[in-house]
Scaffold this motif. Structure first.
Motif, PDB file in Angstrom:
ATOM      1  N   ILE A 121      -3.223  14.545  -6.210  1.00  0.00           N
ATOM      2  CA  ILE A 121      -3.239  12.944  -5.996  1.00  0.00           C
ATOM      3  C   ILE A 121      -3.093  12.682  -4.705  1.00  0.00           C
ATOM      4  O   ILE A 121      -4.079  11.619  -4.482  1.00  0.00           O
ATOM      5  N   ALA A 122      -2.676  13.363  -3.906  1.00  0.00           N
ATOM      6  CA  ALA A 122      -2.603  12.854  -2.377  1.00  0.00           C
ATOM      7  C   ALA A 122      -3.878  12.984  -2.255  1.00  0.00           C
ATOM      8  O   ALA A 122      -4.463  12.226  -1.202  1.00  0.00           O
ATOM      9  N   SER A 123      -4.522  14.017  -2.262  1.00  0.00           N
ATOM     10  CA  SER A 123      -5.879  14.221  -1.723  1.00  0.00           C
ATOM     11  C   SER A 123      -7.125  13.327  -2.111  1.00  0.00           C
ATOM     12  O   SER A 123      -7.770  12.829  -1.573  1.00  0.00           O
ATOM     13  N   PHE A 124      -6.842  12.939  -3.373  1.00  0.00           N
ATOM     14  CA  PHE A 124      -7.842  12.098  -4.046  1.00  0.00           C
ATOM     15  C   PHE A 124      -7.588  10.663  -3.526  1.00  0.00           C
ATOM     16  O   PHE A 124      -8.419  10.057  -3.048  1.00  0.00           O
ATOM     17  N   VAL A 125      -6.354  10.408  -3.242  1.00  0.00           N
ATOM     18  CA  VAL A 125      -5.911   8.877  -2.778  1.00  0.00           C
ATOM     19  C   VAL A 125      -6.420   8.848  -1.360  1.00  0.00           C
ATOM     20  O   VAL A 125      -6.953   7.831  -1.155  1.00  0.00           O
ATOM     21  N   THR A 126      -6.205   9.956  -0.443  1.00  0.00           N
ATOM     22  CA  THR A 126      -6.562   9.969   1.007  1.00  0.00           C
ATOM     23  C   THR A 126      -7.900   9.939   1.175  1.00  0.00           C
ATOM     24  O   THR A 126      -8.594   9.272   1.936  1.00  0.00           O
ATOM     25  N   MET A 127      -8.756  10.751   0.192  1.00  0.00           N
ATOM     26  CA  MET A 127     -10.105  10.687   0.082  1.00  0.00           C
ATOM     27  C   MET A 127     -10.830   9.265  -0.244  1.00  0.00           C
ATOM     28  O   MET A 127     -11.528   8.849   0.603  1.00  0.00           O
ATOM     29  N   MET A 128     -10.338   8.796  -1.245  1.00  0.00           N
ATOM     30  CA  MET A 128     -10.528   7.091  -1.560  1.00  0.00           C
ATOM     31  C   MET A 128     -10.274   6.356  -0.287  1.00  0.00           C
ATOM     32  O   MET A 128     -11.292   5.298  -0.058  1.00  0.00           O
ATOM     33  N   LEU A 129      -9.042   6.513   0.396  1.00  0.00           N
ATOM     34  CA  LEU A 129      -8.890   5.708   1.594  1.00  0.00           C
ATOM     35  C   LEU A 129      -9.950   6.106   2.866  1.00  0.00           C
ATOM     36  O   LEU A 129      -9.569   5.374   3.811  1.00  0.00           O
ATOM     37  N   GLY A 130     -10.452   7.173   2.890  1.00  0.00           N
ATOM     38  CA  GLY A 130     -11.069   7.806   3.783  1.00  0.00           C
ATOM     39  C   GLY A 130     -10.249   8.359   5.000  1.00  0.00           C
ATOM     40  O   GLY A 130     -10.482   8.118   6.353  1.00  0.00           O
ATOM     41  N   VAL A 131      -9.085   8.804   4.665  1.00  0.00           N
ATOM     42  CA  VAL A 131      -8.075   9.249   5.533  1.00  0.00           C
ATOM     43  C   VAL A 131      -8.061  10.929   5.373  1.00  0.00           C
ATOM     44  O   VAL A 131      -8.510  11.433   4.420  1.00  0.00           O
TER      45      VAL A 131
END
Lengths: 217, 276
Positions: A48-58
């Motif tokens: 979840i964290a990696s998906f969210v950060t990927m979407m945020l471009g982090v």
């Protein structure tokens, strides 16, 4: 397009065993069942964290580097408590210490949140050690014959899934500098990891299906 | 790194090996478990055969002793009694001699009847001649005369259908043991024996209204206990099982069942086929 679909499916496949476990309600879990549960939750958090950060471009590679260390800790604890062989227990402790030491050789990948590189050594080492633990566990299973039906033993399903996952991913990780640390090649090899993650999630579902009080090996 | 195929091929080989290991473990473990089960079955079968032989030899020994008592000692006592009767006829009418002679004759009569009783008890001839219902009825009747407990006996089914002699004998011994337990240990006032014979399903029930017992304790009690092991051993030989419905102050109901019922005619036929 297909690669992206597989990658997203792999990220969310861990939700299935997680929900399955929630649906099972209150069952008296053994220590090994609880550790499998923790492993599932940790993987879910990472995904979840990696998906969210990927979407945020982090940047999120450091998440994978830390996850590798923590998940190995859970696997080590799992086989440490299930097997009663003293030498094996010593080996597990030694492997854990060694892995932490190896991981910190490449300390920037763990401490720098903006890192774009996977930890060069810990992925190989954790994969090798995990395969070793699993092989020893399977050997003990057929040596002691304490489990009458392997297909009804949660840890057997977990071990089989983990063996497939770590065996399948160890080769790309050996050449990590060329595969995952090379942005041009990453997508090519990421699909192997994604497919095997889905396979692992399926095996985890079987593991949860048979969770109840079990004898230790 | 020149070609990505090296990694893909390597990964494929590793996966195949992992799958092979998992499948091998499943196959090998199943084979080993099957073998373990086979060994256990063989051990159980060996134990059963051993028990059967041991019980058969006990029965043979009983038969021999009964035969000796009946043919040798019984015959000798009868001859002694006849001789004594002849001697008694020539004693005349002296009072003291007559009184002593009477005492001796009574002692001889008693000894003869004891020898007959022991001989009959060692080998249940009624069982061999008339079958289980008649033998159990006789045993219950004899037990009534020597105890204050009321014993009742009932049966259903066809009394003419005979079981294998070995099975009948084992069931008779089991019933004997259960009735004796009820008489000696139950502290009850009533014992009921119920026999269900073929063509209905076979069943033997011995129940009493005594104070019951703790089954687990009875099994662990040191010898001499209730003979539960002996009962279970006998039933194992004939593929039977026993269930106790009991508890403190609840009386006891022992239910004997046979897993496989072999009638005498069928058993004879089977033995002939085996011999051929």
């Amino acid at each position: 397009m297909l690669e992206r679909f597989i990658a997203i499916t792999a990220d969310f496949s861990i939700i299935i065993p997680f929900i399955y476990l929630l649906f099972k309600g209150k069952i008296p879990l053994t220590i090994s069942d609880k550790l499998i549960y923790v492993y599932i939750v940790l993987t879910l958090i990472r995904n979840i964290a990696s998906f969210v950060t990927m979407m945020l471009g982090v940047y999120n590679i450091y998440l994978y580097n830390w996850y590798n260390l923590l998940s190995f800790g859970i696997i080590a604890a799992l086989y440490f408590q299930i097997l009663n062989n003293l030498y094996f227990k010593m080996l597990v402790i030694a492997a854990l210490i060694l892995l932490i030491a190896i991981a910190f050789i490449d300390y920037r990948t763990l401490l720098n949140v903006r890192t774009t590189e996977f930890n060069r050594f810990s992925f190989n080492a954790s994969g090798c050690f995990t395969i070793l633990f699993i092989l020893f566990f399977l050997y003990e299973l057929i040596r002691k014959l304490q489990v009458k039906k392997l297909t009804e033993y949660p840890l057997f399903w977990f071990s089989s899934g983990a063996l497939l996952y770590y065996s399948g991913t160890i080769f790309p990780y050996i050449f990590i500098q060329y595969t995952f640390n090379n942005l041009a090649n990453r997508d090519l090899y990421w699909i192997i990891d994604a497919v095997l993650s889905i396979v692992l999630s399926v095996f985890l579902c079987f593991s949860i299906r048979h969770m109840k009080h079990q004898k230790t090996v | 790194m020149e070609s990505p195929y090296v990694i893909i091929i390597g990964t494929g080989i590793m996966l195949i090996m992992a799958m092979f290991i998992v499948l091998f473990v499943m196959y090998y473990q199943r084979k080993q478990i099957e073998q373990q089960m086979r060994v256990k079955d063989m051990e159980a079968e060996f134990q059963r055969k051993l028990l059967e032989v041991s019980m058969a030899s006990t029965e043979a020994e009983r038969r021999r002793i009964a035969q000796d008592l009946h043919d040798d000692i019984g015959a000798l006592l009868s001859v002694t009694k006849l001789t004594f009767n002849a001697l008694y006829g020539q004693l005349g009418s002296k009072d003291q001699a007559e009184r002593l002679a009477k005492q001796v004759r009574e002692a001889l009569d008693e000894t003869i009847s004891h020898v007959r009783r022991i001989s009959r008890e060692l080998v249940p001839t009624t069982l061999e001649r008339f079958g289980l219902p008649a033998a159990l009825q006789e045993f219950a009747a004899k037990s009534i005369s020597s105890h204050t407990v009321r014993i009742t006996f009932g049966y259903s089914g066809d009394e003419n259908i005979r079981l294998e002699p070995k099975v009948e004998l084992m069931l008779y011994r089991v019933a004997q043991e259960l009735i004796n337990n009820a008489l000696k240990h139950s502290g009850g006032t009533n014992v009921h024996v119920q026999l269900s014979l073929p063509p209905e399903t076979f069943g033997l029930v011995v129940e009493d209204n005594g104070h019951g017992f703790n089954l687990q304790e009875a099994h662990t009690r040191p010898s001499p206990g209730l003979g539960l092991d002996s009962i279970e051993g006998r039933l194992r030989v004939i593929n039977g099982k026993i269930n106790y419905e009991t508890g403190p102050q609840k009386g006891c109901r022992a239910v004997v069942e046979l897993r496989q019922l072999v009638l005498y005619e069928k058993a004879k036929k089977r033995d002939v086929e085996k011999a051929q």
